[in-house]
Design a protein around this motif. Structure first.
Motif, PDB file in Angstrom:
ATOM      1  N   SER A  13       0.804  -1.528   0.049  1.00 25.82           N
ATOM      2  CA  SER A  13      -0.277   0.377   0.060  1.00 25.82           C
ATOM      3  C   SER A  13       0.452   1.258  -0.476  1.00 25.82           C
ATOM      4  CB  SER A  13      -0.794  -0.287   1.379  1.00 25.82           C
ATOM      5  OG  SER A  13      -0.222   0.130   2.476  1.00 25.82           O
ATOM      6  N   ALA A  14       1.552   1.127   0.032  1.00 27.97           N
ATOM      7  CA  ALA A  14       2.574   2.171   0.070  1.00 27.97           C
ATOM      8  C   ALA A  14       3.652   2.079  -0.526  1.00 27.97           C
ATOM      9  CB  ALA A  14       4.161   1.986   1.428  1.00 27.97           C
ATOM     10  N   GLU A 130      -0.441   6.860   8.932  1.00 27.75           N
ATOM     11  CA  GLU A 130      -0.429   6.287   8.709  1.00 27.75           C
ATOM     12  C   GLU A 130      -0.028   4.565   8.871  1.00 27.75           C
ATOM     13  OE1 GLU A 130       3.847   5.179   6.740  1.00 27.75           O
ATOM     14  OE2 GLU A 130       2.456   7.300   7.184  1.00 27.75           O
ATOM     15  N   ARG A 133      -2.103   4.455   5.482  1.00 28.17           N
ATOM     16  CA  ARG A 133      -1.793   4.811   4.326  1.00 28.17           C
ATOM     17  C   ARG A 133      -2.451   5.863   3.446  1.00 28.17           C
ATOM     18  NH1 ARG A 133       1.193   2.128   7.071  1.00 28.17           N
ATOM     19  NH2 ARG A 133       1.516  -0.083   6.402  1.00 28.17           N
ATOM     20  N   SER A 738       5.700   5.457   3.374  1.00 30.10           N
ATOM     21  CA  SER A 738       5.339   5.860   1.709  1.00 30.10           C
ATOM     22  C   SER A 738       6.114   6.942   1.274  1.00 30.10           C
ATOM     23  CB  SER A 738       3.732   6.327   2.448  1.00 30.10           C
ATOM     24  OG  SER A 738       2.455   5.711   2.746  1.00 30.10           O
ATOM     25  N   LYS A 740       6.372   8.808  -1.423  1.00 27.70           N
ATOM     26  CA  LYS A 740       5.609   9.731  -2.432  1.00 27.70           C
ATOM     27  C   LYS A 740       5.141  11.383  -1.666  1.00 27.70           C
ATOM     28  CE  LYS A 740       0.885   7.983  -0.538  1.00 27.70           C
ATOM     29  NZ  LYS A 740       0.104   6.756  -0.615  1.00 27.70           N
TER      30      LYS A 740
END
Length: 769
Positions: A13-14, A130, A133, A738, A740
């Protein structure tokens, strides 16, 4: 390693490269599968010229996927549909929108910018996000309907608001304190949330006060879910209102036994350290207990969870009349799950039934169950080797679905019509459909959605109305309101690929995937997906081989994959995925082969994929680059260790390198307790044989990662350096699991392809755009 909602079950998911998964915002898609072993030639959608798709545009706003609604819900009375819609100019910011089915009109119910203060969230709320996500999202990330169907509870920037359908917005809280897990009670009488480890309750419009005891130890928390429950068990709350509002079941946990890990969050402007309670595999978990109390905190009784304190509190539910509390208790080994029936007045419990795992397997937790008003239970189980629905009534079990396919989710139950709605893989494991089956006389499920599309759905409270989400390999996600037969009544988001769609300029170079299978060593079919550039006779092409490999995840789907794979193909690469043994939706026997053997059959199956690629005349077998994030990062390391020279280069993002560093619930589920099977952990880790990595390798990690802690990568770096092994690193200050964002994602992907260019894993001149 959780999921999102389906993604909250896994590390992927990350990943910077999003894996398609079931859900309203990212639903899988369908197209006709190519025959096994068929070369993937791909097709153009149009003959027009299109600009090359670069990483800057992939991660810019507006999203090339078109609108990506989140948290689609139907009001309790069925009249309104609400969702969180992201903005064209800021794809990470979400506002609350509503659709009145009577007037046929949309309206923005809450503008997040008008209400938001932009103040920094508390550390506790950051960590909760977190776990889900969603740490990169802004504005409104959650909301809940009031039972009266006239208002909604909306958290914004750490405060709570009550939004009316008439456009009114009432502020309920206005302070700097935490308001974790905010809930309106079922009747809308009370507002509750968690602050400073205590449950706060008060009537809406009045002051909320603590109704749980003040503890002397900071390690004690009331009303919250412990770390592993949030991260691995899909359970994000620690309290549950009875439907009649007379009582609340409240979790209490004490994390004093849990070991302290000093986690360094290394940022651009300095380093912060956190003494984080982290239950690593083979160490003590938090002590969890459960209480039932009245809304003012009086009449508190403790629930009997049994004599063994080392258990997991998996799920808590109330019966429709509020007279029984149901608790799912899972043993530490995760091979047994007991459904307890609890008297809320006394706390006394009895075992209603027990689920036992197959030999060499484990119990997969699920939210696909419902307690019905007649006292029966619809329940998801893998007891026959595949995930199916059962009904428990008057002490007897009836199997509602069966076959060598899986029910992927229980959508809803229309009790009046005796009709169950669910998603499953009966027609195609790569494209789930929505089905219905009769509750009293189950037979062959009725498919409600079209083949050629992959679908997911949510239902109204009485399941008389569905919102179906679908996509295909050439159509980004659409959603529509449907009746109980699946008939489309109204579009929620048509998301047509017309001239105004953000993806329209790139349609001319859009390449559709093809699908096939290769055989595993045990004879299993392993599904693959491939996207190629427009192939020219006599030319060969490099491969970007993306993998995950871990349990609870399916990466090969006939769904809309988004723009990133297309950007990779536009660079002149073949894009390839394969789902190995151990991955999801193939049954217990397929999944359990990783038991106490992570990094074995997965590596062998990905090897089979690479060997298949090398057999294709249009593939440059000397230029296969392999990439993965989280479990996929671990897989990159194991693949490079096992098969030197098979891959031209490997990219390992946020990898687990030593399973003893990961948490109890996830790791012990698959690997067992390291105190009992240390040899399994030694074999599965990526550090012991790290010096065997001889091919070019790029290591990427967020330096504030509290999930796969940064120590995993520093331990690997030290091992390789001491072994005089060359490799490259890119670490991201301040980023968690993550890594991103509009700018950072561009940097990540440019780093990856610059690395490949330095090592010659590039298309021949003229093979790209």
């Amino acid at each position: 390693m959780t999921k999102s909602r389906f993604l909250r079950a896994c590390l992927c998911s990350a990943m910077p490269l999003a894996i398609a998964a079931s859900g309203m915002a990212l639903s899988t898609a369908a197209s006709a599968a190519a025959p096994a072993q068929t070369p993937a030639s791909g097709t153009r959608v149009t003959d027009q010229q299109a600009p090359a798709l670069d990483f800057v545009r992939v991660f810019a706003s507006p999203s090339l996927n078109g609108p990506s609604p989140r948290e689609v819900k139907i009001s309790p009375d069925g009249r309104y549909l609400t969702l969180l819609r992201n903005r064209d100019a800021d794809r990470e910011r979400y506002d609350l929108w509503g659709y009145d089915r009577e007037s046929g009109k949309w309206s923005m119910l809450v503008d997040s910018e008008k209400l938001g203060t932009g103040r920094e969230l508390s550390e506790a709320e950051k960590m909760q996000r977190e776990r889900q996500r969603i740490g990169d999202l802004k504005g409104i990330v959650h909301y809940a309907w009031n039972e009266d169907s006239r208002s909604l509870l909306v958290p914004v920037d750490g405060d709570l608001f009550l939004a009316g359908l008439d456009g009114s917005v009432t502020r309920l809280t206005d302070d700097a304190g935490d308001e974790l897990n905010p809930v309106l009670s079922p009747g809308g009488t009370y507002l509750s949330y968690v602050r400073d480890g205590r449950l706060m309750v008060g009537k809406v419009g009045a002051e909320q006060v603590a109704v749980t005891p003040e503890e002397s130890a900071e390690t004690v928390h009331w009303g919250e879910a412990e770390f592993v429950a949030q991260e691995e068990m899909f359970r994000l709350t620690g309290y549950w209102w009875a439907p009649n509002e007379k009582r609340i079941a409240v979790e209490r946990y004490d994390e004093a036994p849990v070991g302290v890990v000093t986690r360094a969050a290394i940022g651009a402007d300095g380093t912060r350290t956190f003494a984080q309670r982290y239950p690593a595999a083979g160490t003590d978990n938090a002590l969890v207990s459960l209480y039932v109390m009245k809304p003012d905190g009086t009449g508190r009784v403790q629930v009997d969870l049994g004599s063994d304190p080392d258990i997991y509190l998996a799920r808590v539910d109330w019966s429709g009349d509020g007279k029984t509390l149901y608790v799912q208790r899972q043993n530490r080994e995760q091979t047994r799950l007991d459904m307890l029936a609890v008297d809320p007045q006394t706390g006394k419990s009895s075992v209603l039934f027990t689920e036992t795992a197959a030999d060499g397997a484990w119990i997969n937790l699920s939210d696909s169950y419902r307690f019905l008003d007649d006292g029966s239970l619809v329940w998801w189980s893998e007891r026959d080797g595949y995930g199916h629905l059962y009904r428990l009534a008057d002490g007897k079990w009836t199997q509602l679905t069966k076959g060598e396919w899986v029910v992927t989710g229980l959508v809803g139950i229309d009790a009046k019509r005796g009709r169950i709605y669910f998603t499953g893989t009966k027609d195609d494991v790569l494209a789930q459909q929505v089905y219905a089956v009769d509750l009293e006389n189950p037979g062959t499920p009725e498919r409600l959605t079209e083949t050629g599309w992959a679908n997911s759905a949510v239902a109204s409270k009485d399941a008389s109305t569905l919102v179906i989400s679908r996509s295909s390999s050439d159509q980004p996600t659409q959603s529509f309101i449907a009746d109980g037969t699946g008939k489309r009544l109204e579009w929620v988001e048509q998301n047509a690929l017309d001239a105004d769609h953000p993806y329209a300029p790139y349609l001319a170079s859009h390449r559709e995937p093809s699908f096939g299978t290769v055989k595993a060593e045990d004879g299993s079919d392993l599904h693959w997906m491939m996207i190629t550039p427009e192939l020219e006779p006599g030319k060969t092409y490099p491969v970007f081989f993306e993998h995950y490999g871990g349990p609870h995840v399916q990466t090969v789907s006939k769904g809309w994959l988004g723009a990133l794979p297309q950007a990779i193909v536009d660079k002149g690469y073949i894009y390839f995925r394969l789902d190995n043994r151990g991955s999801a939706n193939r049954g217990v026997a397929f999944e359990k082969q990783i038991h106490q053997a992570m990094g074995t059959v997965e590596v062998a199956d990905q090897r089979a994929g690479a060997q298949y690629l090398k057999s294709l005349p249009f593939v440059d077998g000397d230029k296969i680059a392999t990439y993965g994030w989280s479990y996929g990062g671990f897989m990159t390391l194991k693949m490079l260790e096992a098969d030197q020279g098979l891959y031209a280069a490997g990219i390992s993002g946020a990898p687990v390198t030593k399973w003893e560093l990961y948490d109890t619930h996830y790791t012990e589920r698959y690997m067992g307790d390291p105190r009992k099977v240390p040899e399994a952990y030694a074999a599965s880790g990526a550090l012991g044989n790290a010096e065997a990595i001889a091919d070019p390798m790029l290591l990427i990690h967020g330096m504030a990662d509290d999930n796969v802690v940064f120590e995993n990568s520093t331990a690997l770096a030290a091992k390789l350096q001491n072994g005089e092994r060359a490799f490259e690193m890119m670490f991201y200050p301040g980023h968690t699991h993550s890594v991103k964002g509009p700018k950072i994602s561009v940097h990540v992907w440019n780093t990856i392809f610059n690395f490949l260019e330095r090592h010659g894993v590039t298309p021949d001149e003229g093979s790209g755009k």
